[in-house]
Design a protein around this motif. Structure first.
Motif, PDB file in Angstrom:
ATOM      1  N   ARG A   1      26.792  16.157 -36.561  1.00 28.48           N
ATOM      2  CA  ARG A   1      27.523  15.639 -35.399  1.00 28.48           C
ATOM      3  C   ARG A   1      28.994  16.059 -35.445  1.00 28.48           C
ATOM      4  NH1 ARG A   1      26.559  10.625 -31.569  1.00 28.48           N
ATOM      5  NH2 ARG A   1      28.640  10.411 -30.744  1.00 28.48           N
TER       6      ARG A   1
ATOM      7  N   THR B   1      14.612   7.381 -28.865  1.00 28.70           N
ATOM      8  CA  THR B   1      13.630   8.113 -29.671  1.00 28.70           C
ATOM      9  C   THR B   1      13.113   7.189 -30.792  1.00 28.70           C
ATOM     10  OG1 THR B   1      15.519   8.990 -30.876  1.00 28.70           O
ATOM     11  CG2 THR B   1      14.583  10.392 -29.170  1.00 28.70           C
TER      12      THR B   1
ATOM     13  N   THR C   1      18.883  14.349 -18.821  1.00 29.98           N
ATOM     14  CA  THR C   1      19.351  12.988 -18.600  1.00 29.98           C
ATOM     15  C   THR C   1      20.218  12.881 -17.343  1.00 29.98           C
ATOM     16  OG1 THR C   1      21.091  13.666 -20.071  1.00 29.98           O
ATOM     17  CG2 THR C   1      19.318  12.374 -21.036  1.00 29.98           C
TER      18      THR C   1
ATOM     19  N   ALA D   1      22.360   2.261 -21.921  1.00 27.22           N
ATOM     20  CA  ALA D   1      21.839   3.520 -21.369  1.00 27.22           C
ATOM     21  C   ALA D   1      22.202   4.735 -22.230  1.00 27.22           C
ATOM     22  CB  ALA D   1      22.359   3.719 -19.941  1.00 27.22           C
TER      23      ALA D   1
ATOM     24  N   LEU E   1      15.417   0.984 -23.842  1.00 30.78           N
ATOM     25  CA  LEU E   1      16.768   0.815 -23.298  1.00 30.78           C
ATOM     26  C   LEU E   1      16.686   0.225 -21.892  1.00 30.78           C
ATOM     27  CD1 LEU E   1      18.113   4.303 -24.448  1.00 30.78           C
ATOM     28  CD2 LEU E   1      18.259   2.127 -25.677  1.00 30.78           C
TER      29      LEU E   1
ATOM     30  N   LEU F   1      19.863  14.183 -33.779  1.00 30.92           N
ATOM     31  CA  LEU F   1      19.129  13.011 -33.279  1.00 30.92           C
ATOM     32  C   LEU F   1      17.866  12.743 -34.098  1.00 30.92           C
ATOM     33  CD1 LEU F   1      18.988  10.734 -31.190  1.00 30.92           C
ATOM     34  CD2 LEU F   1      18.047  12.345 -29.541  1.00 30.92           C
TER      35      LEU F   1
ATOM     36  N   ARG G   1      12.180   5.297 -34.139  1.00 30.99           N
ATOM     37  CA  ARG G   1      12.737   4.990 -35.456  1.00 30.99           C
ATOM     38  C   ARG G   1      11.582   4.567 -36.371  1.00 30.99           C
ATOM     39  NH1 ARG G   1      16.675   5.907 -31.717  1.00 30.99           N
ATOM     40  NH2 ARG G   1      18.755   5.541 -32.520  1.00 30.99           N
TER      41      ARG G   1
ATOM     42  N   CYS H   1      25.208   8.287 -27.596  1.00 33.78           N
ATOM     43  CA  CYS H   1      25.235   9.596 -26.926  1.00 33.78           C
ATOM     44  C   CYS H   1      26.541  10.367 -27.115  1.00 33.78           C
ATOM     45  CB  CYS H   1      24.991   9.383 -25.431  1.00 33.78           C
ATOM     46  SG  CYS H   1      25.030  10.928 -24.513  1.00 33.78           S
TER      47      CYS H   1
ATOM     48  N   HIS I   1      23.168  13.585 -40.676  1.00 33.60           N
ATOM     49  CA  HIS I   1      23.520  13.268 -39.294  1.00 33.60           C
ATOM     50  C   HIS I   1      25.010  13.459 -39.060  1.00 33.60           C
ATOM     51  CE1 HIS I   1      25.044  10.446 -36.219  1.00 33.60           C
ATOM     52  NE2 HIS I   1      24.115  11.052 -35.513  1.00 33.60           N
TER      53      HIS I   1
ATOM     54  N   ILE J   1      24.880   4.833 -34.642  1.00 34.05           N
ATOM     55  CA  ILE J   1      25.350   6.180 -35.024  1.00 34.05           C
ATOM     56  C   ILE J   1      24.840   7.277 -34.087  1.00 34.05           C
ATOM     57  CG2 ILE J   1      25.682   5.626 -37.478  1.00 34.05           C
ATOM     58  CD1 ILE J   1      23.104   7.213 -38.061  1.00 34.05           C
ATOM     59  N   HIS J   2      23.733   7.035 -33.389  1.00 41.86           N
ATOM     60  CA  HIS J   2      23.208   8.071 -32.485  1.00 41.86           C
ATOM     61  C   HIS J   2      23.685   7.874 -31.047  1.00 41.86           C
ATOM     62  CE1 HIS J   2      20.670   9.910 -35.528  1.00 41.86           C
ATOM     63  NE2 HIS J   2      20.312   8.695 -35.897  1.00 41.86           N
TER      64      HIS J   2
ATOM     65  N   GLY K   1      27.252  13.014 -25.495  1.00 43.21           N
ATOM     66  CA  GLY K   1      27.668  13.585 -24.213  1.00 43.21           C
ATOM     67  C   GLY K   1      28.071  12.546 -23.174  1.00 43.21           C
TER      68      GLY K   1
ATOM     69  N   ALA L   1      19.333  17.612 -24.043  1.00 49.78           N
ATOM     70  CA  ALA L   1      20.015  16.320 -23.810  1.00 49.78           C
ATOM     71  C   ALA L   1      21.083  16.471 -22.734  1.00 49.78           C
ATOM     72  CB  ALA L   1      20.653  15.817 -25.105  1.00 49.78           C
TER      73      ALA L   1
ATOM     74  N   ALA M   1      28.699  13.184 -19.213  1.00 48.72           N
ATOM     75  CA  ALA M   1      27.752  12.637 -18.222  1.00 48.72           C
ATOM     76  C   ALA M   1      28.488  11.776 -17.203  1.00 48.72           C
ATOM     77  CB  ALA M   1      26.678  11.809 -18.934  1.00 48.72           C
TER      78      ALA M   1
HETATM   79  C1  HEM Z   1      23.324  10.277 -17.970  1.00 46.60           C
HETATM   80  C2  HEM Z   1      23.284  11.111 -18.956  1.00 46.60           C
HETATM   81  C3  HEM Z   1      22.900  10.800 -20.361  1.00 46.60           C
HETATM   82  C4  HEM Z   1      22.226   9.719 -20.870  1.00 46.60           C
HETATM   83  C5  HEM Z   1      21.695   8.504 -20.135  1.00 46.60           C
HETATM   84  C6  HEM Z   1      22.100   9.938 -22.298  1.00 46.60           C
HETATM   85  C7  HEM Z   1      21.497   9.046 -23.171  1.00 46.60           C
HETATM   86  C8  HEM Z   1      21.442   9.215 -24.537  1.00 46.60           C
HETATM   87  C9  HEM Z   1      20.856   8.262 -25.438  1.00 46.60           C
HETATM   88  C10 HEM Z   1      20.178   6.963 -25.039  1.00 46.60           C
HETATM   89  C11 HEM Z   1      20.994   8.742 -26.698  1.00 46.60           C
HETATM   90  C12 HEM Z   1      20.529   8.075 -28.002  1.00 46.60           C
HETATM   91  C13 HEM Z   1      19.043   8.264 -28.200  1.00 46.60           C
HETATM   92  C14 HEM Z   1      18.528   7.525 -29.410  1.00 46.60           C
HETATM   93  O1  HEM Z   1      19.265   6.768 -30.074  1.00 46.60           O
HETATM   94  O2  HEM Z   1      17.328   7.701 -29.703  1.00 46.60           O
HETATM   95  C15 HEM Z   1      21.667  10.017 -26.588  1.00 46.60           C
HETATM   96  C16 HEM Z   1      21.983  10.815 -27.658  1.00 46.60           C
HETATM   97  C17 HEM Z   1      22.536  12.075 -27.507  1.00 46.60           C
HETATM   98  N1  HEM Z   1      22.982  12.652 -26.333  1.00 46.60           N
HETATM   99 FE1  HEM Z   1      22.950  11.854 -24.497  1.00 46.60          FE
HETATM  100  N2  HEM Z   1      22.679  11.138 -22.627  1.00 46.60           N
HETATM  101  C18 HEM Z   1      23.189  11.689 -21.476  1.00 46.60           C
HETATM  102  C19 HEM Z   1      23.858  12.879 -21.355  1.00 46.60           C
HETATM  103  C20 HEM Z   1      24.137  13.725 -22.398  1.00 46.60           C
HETATM  104  C21 HEM Z   1      24.869  14.953 -22.259  1.00 46.60           C
HETATM  105  C22 HEM Z   1      25.493  15.507 -20.979  1.00 46.60           C
HETATM  106  C23 HEM Z   1      24.899  15.518 -23.492  1.00 46.60           C
HETATM  107  C24 HEM Z   1      25.578  16.818 -23.764  1.00 46.60           C
HETATM  108  C25 HEM Z   1      25.580  17.509 -24.745  1.00 46.60           C
HETATM  109  C26 HEM Z   1      24.203  14.625 -24.413  1.00 46.60           C
HETATM  110  C27 HEM Z   1      24.001  14.822 -25.765  1.00 46.60           C
HETATM  111  C28 HEM Z   1      23.467  13.904 -26.638  1.00 46.60           C
HETATM  112  C29 HEM Z   1      23.327  14.143 -28.070  1.00 46.60           C
HETATM  113  C30 HEM Z   1      23.725  15.387 -28.820  1.00 46.60           C
HETATM  114  C31 HEM Z   1      22.750  12.988 -28.615  1.00 46.60           C
HETATM  115  C32 HEM Z   1      22.406  12.728 -30.081  1.00 46.60           C
HETATM  116  C33 HEM Z   1      23.547  11.996 -30.758  1.00 46.60           C
HETATM  117  C34 HEM Z   1      23.282  11.675 -32.215  1.00 46.60           C
HETATM  118  O3  HEM Z   1      22.146  11.743 -32.687  1.00 46.60           O
HETATM  119  O4  HEM Z   1      24.274  11.342 -32.915  1.00 46.60           O
HETATM  120  N3  HEM Z   1      23.756  13.543 -23.700  1.00 46.60           N
HETATM  121  N4  HEM Z   1      21.936  10.266 -25.268  1.00 46.60           N
END
Ligand code: HEM
Length: 409
Positions: free
Chosen positions: A96, A284, A237, A336, A309, A85, A286, A344, A92, A341-342, A346, A233, A350
């Motif tokens: 990933r 996060t 969340t 949400a 968001l 992230l 940029r 979520c 990246h 590319i970033h 998960g 993460a 979720a």
């Molecule tokens: C309701 C639950 C969740 C919400 C609302 C959520 C939301 C988000 C958002 C908004 C981002 C992008 C942030 C950005 O672009 O700055 C993100 C990225 C990410 N989330 Fe979630 N998330 C949730 C649950 C989870 C879960 C359960 C995991 C489990 C591992 C997870 C792992 C990640 C990871 C690894 C990224 C980074 C992806 C990347 O950089 O390619 N998230 N999430």
């Protein structure tokens, strides 16, 4: 077009944590991108319009890395910062790809029985009580247990993570506390990874260690950062989707009743709750790698962009009557889980956790009520996460009998 220097930046104070929605609505009504100084003191362009937010999240000129935006190599935070992230292509994609497979919808679906069993156990414990903090009793332990089991982290240490991770996402923690908790987290992960190297197990961290040791594809800091990101993460969340989502339903008995009466609404209701409560308030930061025009704002090279968001998802030009919770609404396209590319990693996990959690909660407690006046609830001091400090609820002593109107477990 306006540049930062030409714009009177608005200072957002501590009131922003308690009610970001009205601040966003006011800014969004003026322009889709505003110059602000965030409560932690960071100057940024805050993107509040839906179309502009979606475009910014997919804009390759907005980077995650840039001069002045990374900790010094010898800082205590350095081992926690080398995760996907915080990375731009090609790093990246490399980071990933290593964990992508573990989080696909098909793989995650295999966790359903375990998540359902854990949910039932937590609700059994809650049933013995009349007044509980829903966050501590349920919304926190469920996702943290799931992610700990997946990674191979001892669940018994979860209270330590709760403290450390709350500090790391907070905007008001004192620097000494921040440093102490980040250091504790790094030490913890280094010891855990050393133990797993000696005795590998059938878990994601052991698999990542062997990927690093065999192919040298992960540095030691990347390994620690990956564990840190997935752990933080994976629970910071979902706890708030369950907690704030339940609060939204309790505050709107008509929508709660609609959901109880028609369980087929549940998957769509989870999407609407994601749109409505937005556990991640702002994406996060940029950084513009070159001058970029977004929604009439001239973002200079090296300036920070913060995509809101929760504001985008309440933009009336995208969703009619956006402040209203409507469990039957088509909320597709919500941001949400981010975009680009970033997006979520998960999201499937979720969604599964939330669906199981809400179905079981509504089935078990026919008359859950807020135990304190809504206006006394406090939100955590974070610009990233929008989540309650506590959610005191009063439970019906009798579990629902499965009579008409209940959602079957
Ligand atoms: C309701 C639950 C969740 C919400 C609302 C959520 C939301 C988000 C958002 C908004 C981002 C992008 C942030 C950005 O672009 O700055 C993100 C990225 C990410 N989330 Fe979630 N998330 C949730 C649950 C989870 C879960 C359960 C995991 C489990 C591992 C997870 C792992 C990640 C990871 C690894 C990224 C980074 C992806 C990347 O950089 O390619 N998230 N999430």
């Amino acid at each position: 077009m306006t540049s930062w220097a030409q714009t009177a930046a608005e200072h957002l104070g501590a009131e922003y944590f308690q009610d970001p929605y009205s601040v966003h609505a006011r800014l969004r009504a003026q322009r889709p991108v505003s110059a602000v100084i965030m409560p932690g003191g960071t100057p940024a362009w805050l993107v509040t319009g839906y179309a502009e937010a979606r475009a910014a999240l997919a804009d390759p000129r907005l980077h995650k890395t840039g001069p002045g935006w990374q900790p010094e190599p010898d800082s205590v935070f350095a081992p926690l910062e080398r995760h996907m992230l915080n990375s731009d292509p090609p790093d990246h994609e490399r980071l990933r790809r290593l964990v992508n497979k573990a989080f696909t919808m098909r793989r995650v679906e295999l966790l359903r029985p375990r998540i359902a069993a854990k949910t039932a156990g937590l609700l059994d414990d809650m049933s013995a009580q009349r007044d509980v903090d829903l966050l501590t009793a349920f919304a926190f332990p469920l996702p943290i247990t799931v992610i700990c089991e997946l990674l191979g982290i001892p669940v018994a240490d979860r209270d330590d993570f709760r403290t450390w991770s709350a500090t790391v996402v907070s905007d008001t923690a004192a620097p000494a506390v921040f440093e102490a908790d980040a250091t504790a987290m790094v030490r913890y992960f280094l010891a855990l990874l050393a133990a797993k190297r000696r005795e590998p197990a059938d878990d994601l961290l052991s698999a990542l260690i062997s990927a690093r040791d065999d192919g040298d594809r992960l540095s030691e800091n990347e390994l620690v950062s990956m564990a840190f990101l997935l752990l933080v993460a994976g629970h910071e969340t979902t706890v708030n989707l369950i907690g704030s989502g339940m609060l939204a339903l309790l505050l709107d008995p008509a929508e709660l009743g609609r959901l109880r009466a028609d369980p087929s609404l549940l998957p769509g209701a989870v999407e609407e709750l994601l749109r409505h409560v937005n556990p991640v308030n702002n994406a996060t930061y940029r950084i513009a790698s070159e001058p970029v025009e977004i929604g009439g704002a001239h973002v200079g090279r090296g300036e920070a962009v913060l995509v809101s968001l929760s504001s985008a998802d309440r933009d009336p030009s995208r969703y009619a009557d956006p402040d209203r919770l409507d469990v039957g609404r088509d909320s597709s396209g919500h941001l949400a889980f981010g975009h680009g590319i970033h997006y979520c990693l998960g999201a499937p996990l979720a969604r599964l956790e939330a669906e199981i959690a809400f179905r079981a909660l509504l089935a078990r407690f026919g008359s859950m009520q807020l135990a304190v006046p809504a206006e006394t609830l406090r939100w955590r001091p974070s610009t990233l996460i929008h989540g309650l400090e506590t959610l005191p609820v009063r439970l019906s002593p009798q579990p629902c009998s499965g009579a008409a109107g209940d959602i079957p477990a």
